[in-house]
Design a protein around this motif. Structure first.
Motif, PDB file in Angstrom:
ATOM      1  N   ASN A   1       0.837  -1.201   0.000  1.00 41.89           N
ATOM      2  CA  ASN A   1       0.000   0.000   0.000  1.00 41.89           C
ATOM      3  C   ASN A   1       0.873   1.254   0.000  1.00 41.89           C
ATOM      4  N   ASP A   2       1.750   1.341  -0.978  1.00 44.16           N
ATOM      5  CA  ASP A   2       2.682   2.462  -1.078  1.00 44.16           C
ATOM      6  C   ASP A   2       2.002   3.622  -1.805  1.00 44.16           C
ATOM      7  N   VAL A   3       1.833   4.749  -1.106  1.00 41.25           N
ATOM      8  CA  VAL A   3       1.236   5.927  -1.727  1.00 41.25           C
ATOM      9  C   VAL A   3       2.279   6.985  -2.065  1.00 41.25           C
ATOM     10  N   LEU A   4       3.520   6.798  -1.608  1.00 42.61           N
ATOM     11  CA  LEU A   4       4.581   7.758  -1.924  1.00 42.61           C
ATOM     12  C   LEU A   4       5.264   7.392  -3.237  1.00 42.61           C
ATOM     13  N   THR A   5       5.724   6.169  -3.352  1.00 42.35           N
ATOM     14  CA  THR A   5       6.220   5.646  -4.634  1.00 42.35           C
ATOM     15  C   THR A   5       5.241   4.530  -5.022  1.00 42.35           C
ATOM     16  N   PRO A   6       4.203   4.865  -5.759  1.00 43.35           N
ATOM     17  CA  PRO A   6       3.027   3.994  -5.876  1.00 43.35           C
ATOM     18  C   PRO A   6       3.331   2.550  -6.262  1.00 43.35           C
ATOM     19  N   THR A   7       2.659   1.655  -5.560  1.00 42.99           N
ATOM     20  CA  THR A   7       2.848   0.218  -5.749  1.00 42.99           C
ATOM     21  C   THR A   7       2.716  -0.182  -7.209  1.00 42.99           C
ATOM     22  N   GLU A   8       1.694   0.346  -7.886  1.00 39.55           N
ATOM     23  CA  GLU A   8       1.437  -0.100  -9.260  1.00 39.55           C
ATOM     24  C   GLU A   8       2.565   0.298 -10.204  1.00 39.55           C
ATOM     25  N   LEU A   9       3.238   1.408  -9.935  1.00 39.40           N
ATOM     26  CA  LEU A   9       4.361   1.806 -10.785  1.00 39.40           C
ATOM     27  C   LEU A   9       5.528   0.836 -10.621  1.00 39.40           C
ATOM     28  N   ALA A  10       5.813   0.458  -9.367  1.00 40.53           N
ATOM     29  CA  ALA A  10       6.901  -0.487  -9.125  1.00 40.53           C
ATOM     30  C   ALA A  10       6.601  -1.841  -9.760  1.00 40.53           C
ATOM     31  N   LEU A  11       5.355  -2.288  -9.661  1.00 47.59           N
ATOM     32  CA  LEU A  11       4.997  -3.583 -10.235  1.00 47.59           C
ATOM     33  C   LEU A  11       5.127  -3.575 -11.756  1.00 47.59           C
ATOM     34  N   ALA A  12       4.721  -2.482 -12.375  1.00 46.20           N
ATOM     35  CA  ALA A  12       4.841  -2.388 -13.827  1.00 46.20           C
ATOM     36  C   ALA A  12       6.310  -2.433 -14.254  1.00 46.20           C
ATOM     37  N   THR A  13       7.181  -1.788 -13.491  1.00 46.49           N
ATOM     38  CA  THR A  13       8.607  -1.826 -13.805  1.00 46.49           C
ATOM     39  C   THR A  13       9.169  -3.226 -13.609  1.00 46.49           C
ATOM     40  N   TYR A  14       8.753  -3.899 -12.538  1.00 45.56           N
ATOM     41  CA  TYR A  14       9.225  -5.271 -12.312  1.00 45.56           C
ATOM     42  C   TYR A  14       8.903  -6.170 -13.500  1.00 45.56           C
TER      43      TYR A  14
END
Length: 299
Positions: free
Chosen positions: A245-258
């Motif tokens: 539940n990351d709202v600072l570096t949004p979770t969905e952005l990190a997942l898309a990069t992964y």
């Protein structure tokens, strides 16, 4: 052996930090290079991670980013992400000169802003044998737009341009708070959990931290795209630790990069938000990182 203070040259600027020798090691051991995220200093829980790595038989080298904490550099409280990447690489070079370190076994660990840095370093520096990226910023553009209301962005752009003109005239850089109690007030990290973590950690652990950065720091953040390096890290092993539940570096952005990264890679979800990894989630964030480095650097 206890940790010791260190300093090294980075293109004419002295960077300072700590070296934690690997325990239970009679020969040269791998080394983990570590620096903190956006404006944070090493006292903000990096000592906990470094001590855990050392207890597992890994050397750990922790340093303050230039312009912050115990490191030199001007202008103070300005973050240039590209320069911070170069400084990680200077730290790798320095670590290779230490008698405890096997220079052929280097890991890089980063969190938040530096979690983005290590994606670039893993792709660019072939001395690196393993990467751990914790709650990373992966796209400055998307992150900026997720944190700043769209009707405020034009005013930010005008401020960036005015600051550039003022600095050209020789005036001091404009400054902004890192965090503010009111999330609607101007700040670089306008989330309630950012305010709570930075202010409490400053009070309890890190008196040298300052609640300010240059305005140009925010502009450089908005231009920074470390996620583009993710597909280029392979064949270096990549572990990404992403908060649910990351709202600072949004979770969905990190997942898309992964998803863009190639094998070998591993994804671990951390409970809670961005800052929980350092506190109540430490027992969830540290062991996977430790084991990743042991698996890929001790063979």
């Amino acid at each position: 052996m206890p940790r010791r203070d260190i300093e090294f040259d980075a293109e004419g600027t002295t960077l300072r930090g700590w070296f934690y020798p690997a325990k239970m090691s009679s020969t040269r051991a791998p080394v983990i290079i570590m620096a903190h995220g956006f404006s944070a200093v090493k006292e903000m829980y990096l000592d906990e991670y470094a001590a855990a790595f050392a207890a597992a038989g890994l050397n750990a080298l922790v340093f303050d980013n230039r312009n912050f904490g115990s490191s030199d550099g001007d202008p103070r409280y300005e973050i240039d992400p590209v320069q911070q990447i170069r400084d990680y690489r200077h730290a790798i070079t320095y670590a290779g000169t230490l008698p405890e370190v096997d220079p052929t076994k280097v890991g890089v660990w980063g969190s938040s802003y530096s979690g983005g840095h290590v994606l670039a370093i893993g792709a660019l520096d072939h001395r690196v044998g393993a990467v751990v990226s914790q709650v990373p910023l992966v796209s400055g553009y998307e992150n900026f737009r997720s944190l700043v209301r769209s009707d405020f962005i034009g005013e930010f752009r005008r401020q960036f341009d005015n600051d550039r003109a003022a600095r050209f005239r020789g005036e001091s850089p404009a400054m902004v708070p890192v965090v503010a109690e009111d999330p609607q007030a101007p700040s670089a990290l306008p989330t309630p959990d950012s305010w709570q973590w930075f202010i409490e950690t400053h009070k309890n652990r890190a008196p040298s931290w300052r609640n300010e950065v240059t305005l140009r720091t925010v502009e450089m953040l908005s231009e920074y795209e470390p996620g583009v390096y993710a597909p280029r890290i392979s064949p270096t092993p990549l572990l990404m630790l992403v908060a649910e539940n990351d709202v600072l570096t949004p979770t969905e952005l990190a997942l898309a990069t992964y998803q863009t990264a190639r094998e070998p890679k591993k994804l671990v979800f951390l409970p809670g938000g961005h800052f929980d990894a350092y506190l109540r989630g430490f027992d969830k964030s540290m062991p996977p990182a430790r084991d990743w480095f042991l698996d890929h650097l001790q063979s």
